[in-house]
Design a protein around this motif. Structure first.
Motif, PDB file in Angstrom:
ATOM      1  N   PRO A   1       5.883  13.293  -2.363  1.00  0.00           N
ATOM      2  CA  PRO A   1       5.520  11.979  -1.495  1.00  0.00           C
ATOM      3  C   PRO A   1       5.624  12.125  -0.211  1.00  0.00           C
ATOM      4  O   PRO A   1       6.497  13.087   0.358  1.00  0.00           O
ATOM      5  CB  PRO A   1       6.188  10.982  -2.159  1.00  0.00           C
ATOM      6  CG  PRO A   1       7.525  11.487  -2.906  1.00  0.00           C
ATOM      7  CD  PRO A   1       6.838  13.129  -3.103  1.00  0.00           C
TER       8      PRO A   1
ATOM      9  N   GLU B   1       0.770  -1.263   0.018  1.00  0.00           N
ATOM     10  CA  GLU B   1       0.070  -0.122   0.109  1.00  0.00           C
ATOM     11  C   GLU B   1       0.882   1.300   0.068  1.00  0.00           C
ATOM     12  O   GLU B   1       0.546   2.241  -0.792  1.00  0.00           O
ATOM     13  CB  GLU B   1      -0.909  -0.056   1.250  1.00  0.00           C
ATOM     14  CG  GLU B   1      -2.063  -0.897   0.951  1.00  0.00           C
ATOM     15  CD  GLU B   1      -3.080  -0.943   2.312  1.00  0.00           C
ATOM     16  OE1 GLU B   1      -4.105  -0.683   1.900  1.00  0.00           O
ATOM     17  OE2 GLU B   1      -2.664  -1.139   3.197  1.00  0.00           O
ATOM     18  N   GLU B   2       1.947   1.240   0.753  1.00  0.00           N
ATOM     19  CA  GLU B   2       2.890   2.530   0.761  1.00  0.00           C
ATOM     20  C   GLU B   2       3.384   2.404  -0.643  1.00  0.00           C
ATOM     21  O   GLU B   2       3.508   3.924  -1.075  1.00  0.00           O
ATOM     22  CB  GLU B   2       3.841   1.954   1.865  1.00  0.00           C
ATOM     23  CG  GLU B   2       4.773   3.472   2.179  1.00  0.00           C
ATOM     24  CD  GLU B   2       5.970   3.408   3.077  1.00  0.00           C
ATOM     25  OE1 GLU B   2       6.961   4.235   3.142  1.00  0.00           O
ATOM     26  OE2 GLU B   2       5.886   2.158   3.606  1.00  0.00           O
TER      27      GLU B   2
ATOM     28  N   ALA C   1       1.661   6.523  -7.060  1.00  0.00           N
ATOM     29  CA  ALA C   1       0.708   7.637  -7.466  1.00  0.00           C
ATOM     30  C   ALA C   1       0.920   9.102  -7.184  1.00  0.00           C
ATOM     31  O   ALA C   1       0.727   9.942  -8.015  1.00  0.00           O
ATOM     32  CB  ALA C   1      -0.606   6.991  -6.551  1.00  0.00           C
ATOM     33  N   ASP C   2       1.718   9.242  -5.957  1.00  0.00           N
ATOM     34  CA  ASP C   2       2.202  10.603  -5.872  1.00  0.00           C
ATOM     35  C   ASP C   2       3.405  10.968  -6.860  1.00  0.00           C
ATOM     36  O   ASP C   2       3.009  12.303  -7.296  1.00  0.00           O
ATOM     37  CB  ASP C   2       2.995  10.697  -4.367  1.00  0.00           C
ATOM     38  CG  ASP C   2       1.703  10.511  -3.068  1.00  0.00           C
ATOM     39  OD1 ASP C   2       0.679  10.757  -3.513  1.00  0.00           O
ATOM     40  OD2 ASP C   2       2.432  10.441  -1.878  1.00  0.00           O
TER      41      ASP C   2
ATOM     42  N   ASP D   1       3.945   3.997 -12.973  1.00  0.00           N
ATOM     43  CA  ASP D   1       2.431   3.581 -12.779  1.00  0.00           C
ATOM     44  C   ASP D   1       2.482   2.154 -12.936  1.00  0.00           C
ATOM     45  O   ASP D   1       2.662   1.402 -13.800  1.00  0.00           O
ATOM     46  CB  ASP D   1       1.653   4.009 -13.917  1.00  0.00           C
ATOM     47  CG  ASP D   1      -0.015   4.253 -13.936  1.00  0.00           C
ATOM     48  OD1 ASP D   1      -0.478   4.227 -12.611  1.00  0.00           O
ATOM     49  OD2 ASP D   1      -0.318   4.211 -14.696  1.00  0.00           O
TER      50      ASP D   1
ATOM     51  N   GLU E   1      -5.543  -0.809  -9.799  1.00  0.00           N
ATOM     52  CA  GLU E   1      -5.938  -0.454  -8.769  1.00  0.00           C
ATOM     53  C   GLU E   1      -5.677  -1.570  -7.625  1.00  0.00           C
ATOM     54  O   GLU E   1      -5.431  -2.589  -8.073  1.00  0.00           O
ATOM     55  CB  GLU E   1      -7.509   0.034  -8.742  1.00  0.00           C
ATOM     56  CG  GLU E   1      -7.952   1.125  -9.536  1.00  0.00           C
ATOM     57  CD  GLU E   1      -9.263   1.348  -9.339  1.00  0.00           C
ATOM     58  OE1 GLU E   1      -9.952   1.471  -8.388  1.00  0.00           O
ATOM     59  OE2 GLU E   1      -9.690   1.543 -10.599  1.00  0.00           O
TER      60      GLU E   1
ATOM     61  N   TRP F   1       2.217   1.727  -3.496  1.00  0.00           N
ATOM     62  CA  TRP F   1       1.436   1.977  -4.468  1.00  0.00           C
ATOM     63  C   TRP F   1       1.046   3.378  -4.223  1.00  0.00           C
ATOM     64  O   TRP F   1       0.744   4.057  -5.199  1.00  0.00           O
ATOM     65  CB  TRP F   1       0.092   1.378  -4.180  1.00  0.00           C
ATOM     66  CG  TRP F   1      -0.511   1.047  -5.295  1.00  0.00           C
ATOM     67  CD1 TRP F   1      -1.606   1.764  -5.785  1.00  0.00           C
ATOM     68  CD2 TRP F   1      -0.556  -0.184  -6.002  1.00  0.00           C
ATOM     69  NE1 TRP F   1      -2.164   1.161  -6.985  1.00  0.00           N
ATOM     70  CE2 TRP F   1      -1.601  -0.164  -7.199  1.00  0.00           C
ATOM     71  CE3 TRP F   1       0.280  -1.318  -6.216  1.00  0.00           C
ATOM     72  CZ2 TRP F   1      -1.646  -0.965  -8.098  1.00  0.00           C
ATOM     73  CZ3 TRP F   1      -0.173  -2.285  -6.942  1.00  0.00           C
ATOM     74  CH2 TRP F   1      -0.906  -2.091  -8.265  1.00  0.00           C
ATOM     75  N   GLN F   2       0.799   4.024  -2.937  1.00  0.00           N
ATOM     76  CA  GLN F   2       0.667   5.420  -2.793  1.00  0.00           C
ATOM     77  C   GLN F   2       1.701   6.357  -3.189  1.00  0.00           C
ATOM     78  O   GLN F   2       1.712   7.483  -4.034  1.00  0.00           O
ATOM     79  CB  GLN F   2       0.417   5.824  -1.320  1.00  0.00           C
ATOM     80  CG  GLN F   2       0.069   7.237  -1.007  1.00  0.00           C
ATOM     81  CD  GLN F   2      -1.256   7.678  -1.793  1.00  0.00           C
ATOM     82  OE1 GLN F   2      -2.299   7.032  -1.622  1.00  0.00           O
ATOM     83  NE2 GLN F   2      -0.980   8.862  -2.709  1.00  0.00           N
ATOM     84  N   LEU F   3       2.986   5.891  -2.834  1.00  0.00           N
ATOM     85  CA  LEU F   3       4.394   6.290  -3.452  1.00  0.00           C
ATOM     86  C   LEU F   3       4.324   6.468  -5.198  1.00  0.00           C
ATOM     87  O   LEU F   3       4.655   7.534  -5.879  1.00  0.00           O
ATOM     88  CB  LEU F   3       5.609   5.801  -3.048  1.00  0.00           C
ATOM     89  CG  LEU F   3       6.987   6.103  -3.892  1.00  0.00           C
ATOM     90  CD1 LEU F   3       7.031   7.668  -3.152  1.00  0.00           C
ATOM     91  CD2 LEU F   3       8.026   5.505  -3.281  1.00  0.00           C
TER      92      LEU F   3
END
Length: 167
Positions: free
Chosen positions: A38, A23-24, A30-31, A72, A76, A26-28
């Motif tokens: 980030p 999850e971390e 996305a940022d 990317d 999702e 994935w968010q990185l």
């Protein structure tokens, strides 16, 4: 003109700590894709993605993507705690337009080493086209192990079969 799609959807089980790393990461991604600053990256994530360029701490993470300027996964993610085993989670990864098998496999291999020693993770994907262009349809499969990633495209498997090279 035609639209091309790479699609995939799969789920696997891993520890809560491994799911948190995914999850971390994935968010990185996305940022970075959104050109946002980030959040501070955890020591755990930096440990599984050590820098490949000395003065760039995120270089090890960016290295799993085909294009460092376009980090990317094309998908999702959904993480759900397991009812049967409170120490594990189910991670679902799904994308309908630009699913990226190599970065997704690299992420799983780096973040889920303990779970991969119990069982490998496998998934397949398809690529399609809105028009019947030659060679615009196919797909592939991926198996992620602690020490390697095996990926094969259906076109390669078909070529082997047509040449009598079936093992």
């Amino acid at each position: 003109m035609a639209d091309h799609f790479i699609q995939g959807s799969f789920a696997f089980t891993c520890s809560i700590a491994e799911a948190a790393l995914i999850e971390e990461a994935w968010q990185l991604a996305a940022d970075l894709m959104g050109d946002f600053e980030p959040a501070p990256v955890s020591d755990d994530l930096l440990a599984v993605f050590p820098p490949t360029i000395g003065d760039k701490p995120l270089s090890g993470f960016i290295a799993i993507f085909d294009d460092a300027n376009f980090p990317d996964f094309g998908a999702e993610i959904r993480v759900e705690n397991s009812i049967e085993d409170p120490k594990t989670c189910t991670v679902a990864i799904f994308g309908a337009t630009d699913f990226q098998p190599w970065p997704i496999a690299g992420l799983i291999q780096r973040c889920c080493q303990l779970s991969l020693t119990v069982a490998p993770v496998g998934f397949d994907w398809s690529f399609t086209c809105t028009k019947p262009y030659l060679d615009s349809f196919g797909g592939g499969w991926c198996a992620v192990f602690p020490d390697r990633i095996e990926i094969e495209f259906t076109r390669e498997a078909l070529s082997k079969a047509l040449n009598g090279d079936i093992s």
